[in-house]
Design a protein around this motif. Structure first.
Motif, PDB file in Angstrom:
ATOM      1  N   ARG A  88       0.807  -1.220   0.000  1.00 36.65           N
ATOM      2  CA  ARG A  88       0.000   0.000   0.000  1.00 36.65           C
ATOM      3  C   ARG A  88       0.839   1.268   0.000  1.00 36.65           C
ATOM      4  O   ARG A  88       0.311   2.367  -0.131  1.00 36.65           O
ATOM      5  CB  ARG A  88      -0.906   0.013   1.223  1.00 36.65           C
ATOM      6  CG  ARG A  88      -1.937  -1.116   1.249  1.00 36.65           C
ATOM      7  CD  ARG A  88      -2.474  -1.336   2.633  1.00 36.65           C
ATOM      8  NE  ARG A  88      -1.410  -1.799   3.528  1.00 36.65           N
ATOM      9  CZ  ARG A  88      -1.608  -2.166   4.801  1.00 36.65           C
ATOM     10  NH1 ARG A  88      -2.824  -2.115   5.309  1.00 36.65           N
ATOM     11  NH2 ARG A  88      -0.587  -2.556   5.548  1.00 36.65           N
ATOM     12  N   GLY A  89       2.156   1.137   0.159  1.00 37.06           N
ATOM     13  CA  GLY A  89       3.009   2.317   0.187  1.00 37.06           C
ATOM     14  C   GLY A  89       4.467   1.935   0.264  1.00 37.06           C
ATOM     15  O   GLY A  89       4.834   0.760   0.161  1.00 37.06           O
ATOM     16  N   ALA A  90       5.337   2.921   0.457  1.00 39.31           N
ATOM     17  CA  ALA A  90       6.786   2.712   0.448  1.00 39.31           C
ATOM     18  C   ALA A  90       7.231   1.776   1.568  1.00 39.31           C
ATOM     19  O   ALA A  90       8.128   0.942   1.378  1.00 39.31           O
ATOM     20  CB  ALA A  90       7.499   4.054   0.562  1.00 39.31           C
ATOM     21  N   GLN A  91       6.607   1.891   2.745  1.00 37.96           N
ATOM     22  CA  GLN A  91       6.988   1.035   3.867  1.00 37.96           C
ATOM     23  C   GLN A  91       6.651  -0.426   3.584  1.00 37.96           C
ATOM     24  O   GLN A  91       7.457  -1.327   3.867  1.00 37.96           O
ATOM     25  CB  GLN A  91       6.287   1.505   5.139  1.00 37.96           C
ATOM     26  CG  GLN A  91       6.763   0.777   6.394  1.00 37.96           C
ATOM     27  CD  GLN A  91       6.170   1.349   7.663  1.00 37.96           C
ATOM     28  OE1 GLN A  91       5.465   2.355   7.631  1.00 37.96           O
ATOM     29  NE2 GLN A  91       6.435   0.716   8.792  1.00 37.96           N
ATOM     30  N   ASP A  92       5.471  -0.669   3.017  1.00 39.23           N
ATOM     31  CA  ASP A  92       5.089  -2.040   2.652  1.00 39.23           C
ATOM     32  C   ASP A  92       6.019  -2.588   1.569  1.00 39.23           C
ATOM     33  O   ASP A  92       6.379  -3.775   1.585  1.00 39.23           O
ATOM     34  CB  ASP A  92       3.647  -2.070   2.144  1.00 39.23           C
ATOM     35  CG  ASP A  92       2.635  -1.823   3.252  1.00 39.23           C
ATOM     36  OD1 ASP A  92       3.003  -1.980   4.432  1.00 39.23           O
ATOM     37  OD2 ASP A  92       1.489  -1.477   2.932  1.00 39.23           O
ATOM     38  N   GLU A  93       6.394  -1.742   0.629  1.00 35.92           N
ATOM     39  CA  GLU A  93       7.284  -2.168  -0.451  1.00 35.92           C
ATOM     40  C   GLU A  93       8.653  -2.569   0.102  1.00 35.92           C
ATOM     41  O   GLU A  93       9.215  -3.592  -0.288  1.00 35.92           O
ATOM     42  CB  GLU A  93       7.451  -1.046  -1.477  1.00 35.92           C
ATOM     43  CG  GLU A  93       8.320  -1.448  -2.665  1.00 35.92           C
ATOM     44  CD  GLU A  93       8.429  -0.338  -3.697  1.00 35.92           C
ATOM     45  OE1 GLU A  93       9.072  -0.560  -4.746  1.00 35.92           O
ATOM     46  OE2 GLU A  93       7.883   0.759  -3.466  1.00 35.92           O
ATOM     47  N   ALA A  94       9.189  -1.771   1.029  1.00 38.06           N
ATOM     48  CA  ALA A  94      10.482  -2.088   1.637  1.00 38.06           C
ATOM     49  C   ALA A  94      10.409  -3.394   2.416  1.00 38.06           C
ATOM     50  O   ALA A  94      11.347  -4.210   2.383  1.00 38.06           O
ATOM     51  CB  ALA A  94      10.918  -0.941   2.548  1.00 38.06           C
ATOM     52  N   HIS A  95       9.288  -3.615   3.115  1.00 39.90           N
ATOM     53  CA  HIS A  95       9.106  -4.857   3.875  1.00 39.90           C
ATOM     54  C   HIS A  95       9.057  -6.058   2.936  1.00 39.90           C
ATOM     55  O   HIS A  95       9.673  -7.104   3.216  1.00 39.90           O
ATOM     56  CB  HIS A  95       7.825  -4.770   4.705  1.00 39.90           C
ATOM     57  CG  HIS A  95       7.543  -6.005   5.504  1.00 39.90           C
ATOM     58  ND1 HIS A  95       8.306  -6.393   6.582  1.00 39.90           N
ATOM     59  CD2 HIS A  95       6.583  -6.971   5.366  1.00 39.90           C
ATOM     60  CE1 HIS A  95       7.834  -7.519   7.075  1.00 39.90           C
ATOM     61  NE2 HIS A  95       6.789  -7.894   6.361  1.00 39.90           N
ATOM     62  N   PHE A  96       8.351  -5.935   1.817  1.00 34.30           N
ATOM     63  CA  PHE A  96       8.251  -7.039   0.865  1.00 34.30           C
ATOM     64  C   PHE A  96       9.611  -7.339   0.239  1.00 34.30           C
ATOM     65  O   PHE A  96       9.972  -8.509   0.066  1.00 34.30           O
ATOM     66  CB  PHE A  96       7.237  -6.704  -0.227  1.00 34.30           C
ATOM     67  CG  PHE A  96       7.137  -7.756  -1.294  1.00 34.30           C
ATOM     68  CD1 PHE A  96       6.592  -8.997  -1.023  1.00 34.30           C
ATOM     69  CD2 PHE A  96       7.606  -7.507  -2.585  1.00 34.30           C
ATOM     70  CE1 PHE A  96       6.505  -9.982  -2.004  1.00 34.30           C
ATOM     71  CE2 PHE A  96       7.522  -8.478  -3.562  1.00 34.30           C
ATOM     72  CZ  PHE A  96       6.975  -9.717  -3.280  1.00 34.30           C
ATOM     73  N   LYS A 117      18.866  -0.098  -4.222  1.00 34.92           N
ATOM     74  CA  LYS A 117      17.879   0.568  -3.376  1.00 34.92           C
ATOM     75  C   LYS A 117      18.447   0.746  -1.967  1.00 34.92           C
ATOM     76  O   LYS A 117      19.323  -0.017  -1.542  1.00 34.92           O
ATOM     77  CB  LYS A 117      16.578  -0.236  -3.327  1.00 34.92           C
ATOM     78  CG  LYS A 117      15.825  -0.231  -4.649  1.00 34.92           C
ATOM     79  CD  LYS A 117      14.437  -0.810  -4.494  1.00 34.92           C
ATOM     80  CE  LYS A 117      13.637  -0.710  -5.789  1.00 34.92           C
ATOM     81  NZ  LYS A 117      12.250  -1.210  -5.627  1.00 34.92           N
ATOM     82  N   PRO A 118      17.979   1.749  -1.215  1.00 31.23           N
ATOM     83  CA  PRO A 118      18.484   1.967   0.150  1.00 31.23           C
ATOM     84  C   PRO A 118      18.292   0.730   1.029  1.00 31.23           C
ATOM     85  O   PRO A 118      17.205   0.176   1.104  1.00 31.23           O
ATOM     86  CB  PRO A 118      17.632   3.139   0.662  1.00 31.23           C
ATOM     87  CG  PRO A 118      17.168   3.842  -0.574  1.00 31.23           C
ATOM     88  CD  PRO A 118      16.976   2.770  -1.609  1.00 31.23           C
TER      89      PRO A 118
END
Length: 298
Positions: free
Chosen positions: A126-134, A182-183
């Protein structure tokens, strides 16, 4: 392999060396067993979502998108069934034989790994935080499939309530590109190098402490702690007895298997190849083949 980036989960292994070959088995501590037997209800539900996705994807007649018709998949799962693939691979100069569970194949099993498919679930992004977690989860997705030669990973993205929202297929070998540059991104080369040095450390440690003639074959306990590292130590007699657990085993190896490889070693050392070749003839005895106990045939 994923240890360099592990921040939470520790693990332990039992390790033996027989005739220059290292054998590994997972060691489950009392705490780990307690965790497995006392899973919180919401975690149990999340585990069910994963099993349900596997069961649904591999059912012969999946249910339609709305409702459940008679004779179609109705939500049942069976966690007692699994299919294991045994593959040969290499890490540096070390040849490795690995056994691991494979979820399913596309179409029909061809006898090779090219049709293998791994099934996973993850929360919708749903957002950048979810993307980083995935992307962090992709590290374990990648190495689990990479090591077994599984070429495809199918991910079912679900809502928090367990409703399937999207299904996406990933090519295993292309996953590192998705996180590159990516960071905070993980690097598979770092993991491969760590695995190579880990095995080299095990070899040098165990070889430097040979067993005394007549003593039981030593079993070593390897412990990994996130942000700390690895410790390697030989088990004492109580620890060894716990591993054997009253069964017909040498360490954690079945007695029949240990006897078989030791007898093969003796035959090899007693018969020089050139002498063996000259003695072969019409009256030569056929080489003895071992019969595996039921349940061990592969």
């Amino acid at each position: 392999m994923t240890a360099p980036y592990e921040e939470r989960d520790s693990w332990e292994l039992n390790v033996m060396m027989v005739d220059g070959t290292l054998y590994f088995e997972e060691h489950l501590t009392e705490n780990k067993l307690a965790e497995k037997n006392n899973v919180a209800p919401h975690h149990r539900m999340q585990m069910y979502y994963g099993y349900a996705f596997e069961s649904y994807c591999t059912s012969s007649t999946p249910a339609p998108s709305k409702g459940t018709a008679a004779g179609t998949w109705g939500g049942d799962v069976n966690t007692n069934v699994q299919w294991c693939s045994v593959v040969k691979t290499k890490l540096g100069d070390t040849r490795i034989v690995i056994g691991g569970e494979v979820d399913c194949v596309r179409g029909h099993f061809t006898g090779n790994t090219d049709s293998f498919v791994e099934l996973k679930t993850s929360l919708i992004i749903r957002g950048a935080q979810d993307e980083a977690h995935f992307e962090k989860k992709l590290l374990k997705f990648y190495f689990q499939s990479f090591l077994l030669g599984v070429p495809e990973i199918v991910v079912g993205f679900r809502t928090a309530a367990g409703r399937l929202s999207k299904v996406q297929s990933f090519r295993t070998m292309e996953i590192p590109r998705l996180v590159r540059n990516k960071p905070g991104a993980w690097d598979p080369l770092v993991c491969l190098d760590w695995g190579k040095r880990f095995i080299e450390l095990l070899k040098s440690t165990i070889v430097s402490r040979p067993s005394t003639l007549g003593d039981p074959l030593p079993v070593w306990r390897v412990k990994f702690t996130p942000r700390s590292g690895v410790t390697i130590s030989p088990l004492d007699k109580p620890g060894l007895d716990e591993v054997v657990n009253g069964e017909d085993r040498v360490g954690f190896l079945p007695q029949w298997y240990f006897d078989d490889i030791r007898s093969a070693e003796r035959r090899s050392s007693e018969l020089h190849p050139s002498v063996n070749a000259r003695s072969a003839g019409p009256n030569a005895s056929p080489e003895k083949t071992s019969t595996l106990p039921p349940g061990w045939q592969i």
